[in-house]
Design a protein around this motif. Sequence first.
Motif, PDB file in Angstrom:
ATOM      1  N   VAL A 195     -43.262  56.598  25.280  1.00  0.00           N
ATOM      2  CA  VAL A 195     -43.068  55.675  24.174  1.00  0.00           C
ATOM      3  C   VAL A 195     -43.496  54.274  24.597  1.00  0.00           C
ATOM      4  O   VAL A 195     -43.231  53.837  25.716  1.00  0.00           O
ATOM      5  N   SER A 196     -44.206  53.602  23.701  1.00  0.00           N
ATOM      6  CA  SER A 196     -44.620  52.214  23.909  1.00  0.00           C
ATOM      7  C   SER A 196     -43.856  51.362  22.914  1.00  0.00           C
ATOM      8  O   SER A 196     -43.957  51.571  21.702  1.00  0.00           O
ATOM      9  N   ASP A 228     -40.679  33.129  24.488  1.00  0.00           N
ATOM     10  CA  ASP A 228     -41.359  32.225  23.547  1.00  0.00           C
ATOM     11  C   ASP A 228     -41.391  32.804  22.124  1.00  0.00           C
ATOM     12  O   ASP A 228     -42.094  32.302  21.260  1.00  0.00           O
ATOM     13  N   GLU A 229     -40.627  33.877  21.887  1.00  0.00           N
ATOM     14  CA  GLU A 229     -40.489  34.536  20.590  1.00  0.00           C
ATOM     15  C   GLU A 229     -41.741  35.281  20.137  1.00  0.00           C
ATOM     16  O   GLU A 229     -41.864  35.652  18.971  1.00  0.00           O
ATOM     17  N   THR A 230     -42.681  35.524  21.051  1.00  0.00           N
ATOM     18  CA  THR A 230     -43.730  36.506  20.812  1.00  0.00           C
ATOM     19  C   THR A 230     -43.235  37.823  21.411  1.00  0.00           C
ATOM     20  O   THR A 230     -42.129  37.891  21.951  1.00  0.00           O
ATOM     21  N   PHE A 231     -44.043  38.855  21.317  1.00  0.00           N
ATOM     22  CA  PHE A 231     -43.606  40.119  21.916  1.00  0.00           C
ATOM     23  C   PHE A 231     -44.678  40.664  22.841  1.00  0.00           C
ATOM     24  O   PHE A 231     -45.864  40.371  22.709  1.00  0.00           O
ATOM     25  N   GLY A 232     -44.218  41.452  23.796  1.00  0.00           N
ATOM     26  CA  GLY A 232     -45.101  42.204  24.678  1.00  0.00           C
ATOM     27  C   GLY A 232     -44.850  43.692  24.475  1.00  0.00           C
ATOM     28  O   GLY A 232     -43.964  44.090  23.704  1.00  0.00           O
ATOM     29  N   PHE A 233     -45.648  44.511  25.152  1.00  0.00           N
ATOM     30  CA  PHE A 233     -45.495  45.957  25.055  1.00  0.00           C
ATOM     31  C   PHE A 233     -44.965  46.513  26.361  1.00  0.00           C
ATOM     32  O   PHE A 233     -45.482  46.199  27.438  1.00  0.00           O
ATOM     33  N   ALA A 234     -43.947  47.349  26.249  1.00  0.00           N
ATOM     34  CA  ALA A 234     -43.402  48.050  27.411  1.00  0.00           C
ATOM     35  C   ALA A 234     -43.593  49.544  27.207  1.00  0.00           C
ATOM     36  O   ALA A 234     -43.429  50.051  26.094  1.00  0.00           O
ATOM     37  N   ARG A 235     -43.930  50.234  28.270  1.00  0.00           N
ATOM     38  CA  ARG A 235     -44.174  51.673  28.188  1.00  0.00           C
ATOM     39  C   ARG A 235     -43.089  52.411  28.968  1.00  0.00           C
ATOM     40  O   ARG A 235     -42.839  52.118  30.131  1.00  0.00           O
ATOM     41  N   PHE A 236     -42.460  53.365  28.319  1.00  0.00           N
ATOM     42  CA  PHE A 236     -41.350  54.104  28.917  1.00  0.00           C
ATOM     43  C   PHE A 236     -41.728  55.578  29.042  1.00  0.00           C
ATOM     44  O   PHE A 236     -42.158  56.197  28.064  1.00  0.00           O
TER      45      PHE A 236
END
Length: 210
Positions: free
Chosen positions: A85-86, A93-101
């Motif tokens: 799952v990504s 800074d209230e933007t988002f990044g992607f994390a991969r599990f």
Amino acid sequence: MGGFIDVDSWRRREHFRLYRGFANPFFSVCVDVDVSSLWRACREPDGPSFFLAALFCALRAANETEAMRLRIRGEGVWEHDRVRVSSTVLRSDETFGFARFELAERFDDFQEGGIREIERAKSSPNLEPAREQDDVIYHSTIPWIRFTSFSNPMASNEDSIPKLVFGKSTSANGIQLMPVAVEVHHGLVDGLDVARFFDRFQSSMASMSP
């Protein structure tokens, strides 16, 4: 790993060919999921992260649902043995990044790797790994909104990666409810498949709770 299925002998071949021709072949279902038992367990002293626990259960349910592991590749359909799952992660800074599990047999292993991945995504200056292989489920959490429907950006009408979204959890009559939206390509996934996913998600959460 995985492999191509034989579309010509597939019981859903006509449905697959029908919906591939649609400009919008997707459907989205939003369900209020009873997360009470898992919510209480995560509120205990030294309890696990609710986000990671719910995500672990959802990923396990997706892997147990064959249709959620199917992807359109060219003119064929590929079936993955397993998917990961990504998920979006909020940065300072209230933007988002992607994390991969990655899928794990034990929640402790999932949570240990998940904590590291969240920290990596928070500190990363770019959106990697936004583009990756299709052995993945896309996930977002919108904990500020209790929504009743949801739609996602789609890369094309052959975007076959399922999209999963958690909303704001609220209490009603002593029951903790969380809206969960699932959006899928109808050429690969039917309503029965989504219903089975939700049943497995609910069962997985129950099995984690004392």
